[in-house]
Design an enzyme around this catalytic site. Structure first.
Site, PDB file in Angstrom:
ATOM      1  N   GLY A 194      -7.490 -39.786  24.449  1.00  0.00           N
ATOM      2  CA  GLY A 194      -6.193 -39.923  25.109  1.00  0.00           C
ATOM      3  C   GLY A 194      -5.942 -41.401  25.327  1.00  0.00           C
ATOM      4  O   GLY A 194      -5.270 -42.076  24.550  1.00  0.00           O
ATOM      5  N   CYS A 198       5.991 -46.401  51.252  1.00  0.00           N
ATOM      6  CA  CYS A 198       5.521 -46.571  52.638  1.00  0.00           C
ATOM      7  C   CYS A 198       4.070 -46.115  52.776  1.00  0.00           C
ATOM      8  O   CYS A 198       3.790 -45.112  53.451  1.00  0.00           O
ATOM      9  CB  CYS A 198       6.439 -45.812  53.589  1.00  0.00           C
ATOM     10  N   GLU A 199       3.201 -46.784  52.109  1.00  0.00           N
ATOM     11  CA  GLU A 199       1.762 -46.496  52.149  1.00  0.00           C
ATOM     12  C   GLU A 199       1.034 -47.818  51.970  1.00  0.00           C
ATOM     13  O   GLU A 199       1.382 -48.601  51.072  1.00  0.00           O
ATOM     14  CB  GLU A 199       1.333 -45.598  50.965  1.00  0.00           C
ATOM     15  N   TYR A 225      -1.847 -42.341  31.295  1.00  0.00           N
ATOM     16  CA  TYR A 225      -1.957 -41.958  32.704  1.00  0.00           C
ATOM     17  C   TYR A 225      -1.035 -42.812  33.590  1.00  0.00           C
ATOM     18  O   TYR A 225      -1.384 -43.159  34.709  1.00  0.00           O
ATOM     19  CB  TYR A 225      -3.419 -42.011  33.167  1.00  0.00           C
ATOM     20  N   GLY A 258     -12.534 -39.606  26.381  1.00  0.00           N
ATOM     21  CA  GLY A 258     -13.157 -40.441  27.404  1.00  0.00           C
ATOM     22  C   GLY A 258     -13.504 -41.849  26.972  1.00  0.00           C
ATOM     23  O   GLY A 258     -14.091 -42.614  27.752  1.00  0.00           O
ATOM     24  N   TYR A 295      -7.619 -44.926  41.685  1.00  0.00           N
ATOM     25  CA  TYR A 295      -8.952 -45.230  41.144  1.00  0.00           C
ATOM     26  C   TYR A 295      -9.357 -46.667  41.413  1.00  0.00           C
ATOM     27  O   TYR A 295     -10.357 -47.131  40.866  1.00  0.00           O
ATOM     28  CB  TYR A 295      -8.987 -45.028  39.622  1.00  0.00           C
ATOM     29  N   GLU A 348     -11.152 -35.782  21.160  1.00  0.00           N
ATOM     30  CA  GLU A 348      -9.939 -35.653  21.979  1.00  0.00           C
ATOM     31  C   GLU A 348      -9.606 -36.962  22.698  1.00  0.00           C
ATOM     32  O   GLU A 348      -9.614 -37.029  23.928  1.00  0.00           O
ATOM     33  CB  GLU A 348     -10.133 -34.538  23.018  1.00  0.00           C
TER      34      GLU A 348
HETATM   35  N1  LLP Z   1     -10.447 -33.968  26.773  1.00  0.00           N
HETATM   36  C1  LLP Z   1     -10.526 -33.394  27.988  1.00  0.00           C
HETATM   37  C2  LLP Z   1     -11.040 -32.043  28.117  1.00  0.00           C
HETATM   38  C3  LLP Z   1     -10.121 -34.123  29.118  1.00  0.00           C
HETATM   39  O1  LLP Z   1     -10.212 -33.552  30.328  1.00  0.00           O
HETATM   40  C4  LLP Z   1      -9.642 -35.444  28.966  1.00  0.00           C
HETATM   41  C5  LLP Z   1      -9.216 -36.218  30.133  1.00  0.00           C
HETATM   42  C6  LLP Z   1      -9.553 -35.973  27.670  1.00  0.00           C
HETATM   43  C7  LLP Z   1      -9.972 -35.214  26.595  1.00  0.00           C
HETATM   44  C8  LLP Z   1      -9.026 -37.356  27.407  1.00  0.00           C
HETATM   45  O2  LLP Z   1      -9.727 -38.361  28.053  1.00  0.00           O
HETATM   46  P1  LLP Z   1      -9.432 -39.908  27.704  1.00  0.00           P
HETATM   47  O3  LLP Z   1      -9.798 -40.127  26.265  1.00  0.00           O
HETATM   48  O4  LLP Z   1      -7.984 -40.156  27.923  1.00  0.00           O
HETATM   49  O5  LLP Z   1     -10.277 -40.659  28.645  1.00  0.00           O
HETATM   50  N2  LLP Z   1      -6.130 -39.810  35.183  1.00  0.00           N
HETATM   51  C9  LLP Z   1      -7.375 -40.467  34.829  1.00  0.00           C
HETATM   52  C10 LLP Z   1      -8.006 -39.906  33.613  1.00  0.00           C
HETATM   53  C11 LLP Z   1      -8.271 -38.419  33.729  1.00  0.00           C
HETATM   54  C12 LLP Z   1      -8.735 -37.846  32.453  1.00  0.00           C
HETATM   55  C13 LLP Z   1      -8.797 -36.382  32.523  1.00  0.00           C
HETATM   56  N3  LLP Z   1      -9.260 -35.772  31.325  1.00  0.00           N
HETATM   57  C14 LLP Z   1      -7.122 -41.962  34.697  1.00  0.00           C
HETATM   58  O6  LLP Z   1      -5.990 -42.417  34.910  1.00  0.00           O
HETATM   59  O7  LLP Z   1      -8.046 -42.709  34.429  1.00  0.00           O
END
Ligand code: LLP
Length: 423
Positions: A282, A348-349, A377, A246, A323, A280
């Site tokens: 991402g 088309c949106e 993402y 996150g 978002y 974790e």
């Molecule tokens: N761990 C868990 C359990 C998660 O559900 C997530 C993301 C992460 C780690 C990694 O989060 P990050 O470090 O990438 O923020 N599609 C959305 C983000 C959804 C994230 C869902 N879970 C976007 O484009 O902002």
């Protein structure tokens, strides 16, 4: 373009053009076409090194959150760097296994795992399965019993904190579906300790995504540590403390998440309770490493509104629509001056846009643009809506690049479907 640490030197301007490492983006567009995702392998490596360095003093391990970008070529790089993988489906498990991750490198999460997914996680001998309800704990126990094995579990706890981020990316309070209520978690550990085919080994949380401040993490860590203390006292042999991901990136001038502010409270918990901390990330690792390249098809005015219609939109890159996310958009080849325009896609949106009312140099038909922070993402959330083949993906390393996912073809669009006379 990618204005954060690690990114600035990666996407840079030279001779009036935007380059990724040693390759002009226009060369990639000429050879591969648009729309096209371009990732810098060097940027991913740099981001990973910076991230690991921030937690170097800590008993910890990084599990890259595969949902951010699951391209096999990038997974391979991330595995080589030494990361584990956080997966949330049997499909992600398949991808990380193809990329060489071992079971002990994998944590398996997700709020709604099917039986076949629990079976796959067990047969992969993953390090931890994160469980999000009593029903799932009991089901996992049954599945493990049927396989004559024992499942290493962590309970994903919903700590009841509300980070300041988009409502759709908050996951740590009770108006979201995630985890087990904090006040119910101790009972669930008791239950787990009494079940023969699960072994509680960890405690887990993930409070949301694109979070910029340490306060909600501190609060979550404090609440989880309290719970861990109580659970450890009952004789349960917890080993892992997983705080999820996150960690946010700079946006509209806000600084990106300060990793040191997380390392400090985690360090305290880890040394007091003797637990290994799992992280974790991402987005933090891969978003600044990627751009989405597109071509301006048309420019037009409706009243006083200027539109640049491009060959990419919410089918390829959903974040702006879904978002209302801000992503920098720049011409990739020699344009100067400034105008205000909506940069939109072909879908088309009305909600199909990359950016609205943006200050941008005036563009012409055929111009190339780059959408920044698209390494996370982006492709993974793309779709075939309006029957548009999905974009190609390219990885740049130094002054070379390769296509790591070819552009989809029209045949790809109908694979698996039957024509009337085949039914
Ligand atoms: N761990 C868990 C359990 C998660 O559900 C997530 C993301 C992460 C780690 C990694 O989060 P990050 O470090 O990438 O923020 N599609 C959305 C983000 C959804 C994230 C869902 N879970 C976007 O484009 O902002």
């Amino acid at each position: 373009m990618s204005g954060s640490s690690g990114g600035r030197s990666i996407f840079h301007e030279r001779d009036g053009e935007l380059w990724c490492e040693g390759v002009p983006l226009s060369r990639i567009a000429d050879e591969v076409g648009t729309p096209c995702y371009v990732y810098s392998e060097t940027a991913v490596r740099q981001r990973y090194e910076t991230f690991s360095a921030a937690f170097a003093g800590l008993d910890s391990r990084v599990f890259y959150s595969v949902k951010a970008n699951h391209n096999l070529a990038l997974l391979r790089v991330i595995r080589e760097l030494g990361a584990g993988a956080d997966v949330v489906s049997v499909g992600e498990l398949y991808r990380v296994q193809l990329s060489g991750f071992q079971g002990s490198d994998i944590v398996f999460g997700g709020v709604g795992k099917r039986v076949d997914e629990l079976e796959a996680a067990l047969s992969a001998e993953v390090l931890i399965i994160n469980v999000e309800s009593e029903g799932e704990l009991r089901r996992l126990n049954d599945v493990a019993a049927a396989g004559s094995t024992r499942a290493p579990v962590a309970i994903r706890v919903n700590p009841g904190v509300e980070p300041d981020t988009h409502a759709y990316t908050q996951t740590g309070h009770y108006r979201t579906k995630f985890g087990v209520a904090l006040e119910d978690a101790a009972d669930l550990y008791d239950l787990a300790a009494g079940l023969e085919h699960v072994e509680p080994v960890g405690i887990d949380a993930h409070i949301g995504s694109q979070i910029l401040t340490a306060a909600p993490y501190r609060e979550a860590i404090f609440r989880l540590a309290d719970l861990a203390r109580r659970v450890l006292k009952t004789g349960v042999g917890l080993r892992y403390f997983d705080i999820g991901g996150g960690y946010g990136l700079e946006q509209h001038g806000d600084a990106e998440f300060d990793l040191a502010t997380l390392a400090e409270p985690l360090g305290e918990v880890s040394s007091e309770l003797g637990l290994t901390c799992l992280l974790e990330p991402g987005r933090w690792l891969v978003a600044p490493a990627g751009v989405l390249l597109a071509t301006v098809l048309y420019t037009k005015r409706l009243g006083d509104r200027l539109y640049y219609v491009t060959d990419t939109g919410s089918n390829d890159f959903l974040r702006p629509s879904y978002y209302d996310a801000y992503h920098p958009i720049e011409p990739a080849r020699g344009r100067s001056g400034s105008t205000v325009a909506d940069i939109v896609g072909p879908i088309c949106e009305t909600g199909d846009f990359l950016g609205r009312e943006r200050s941008i140099p005036p563009l012409r038909e055929g111009d190339l643009i780059a959408v920044g922070y698209a390494g996370a993402y982006g492709f993974v959330m793309s779709s075939n809506y309006n029957s548009r083949p999905r974009a190609a993906e390219v990885v740049v390393r130094g002054d070379a690049f390769r296509v790591v996912r070819r552009r989809e073809t029209l045949e790809d669009l109908v694979t698996g479907e039957l024509l009337r006379d085949e039914q």
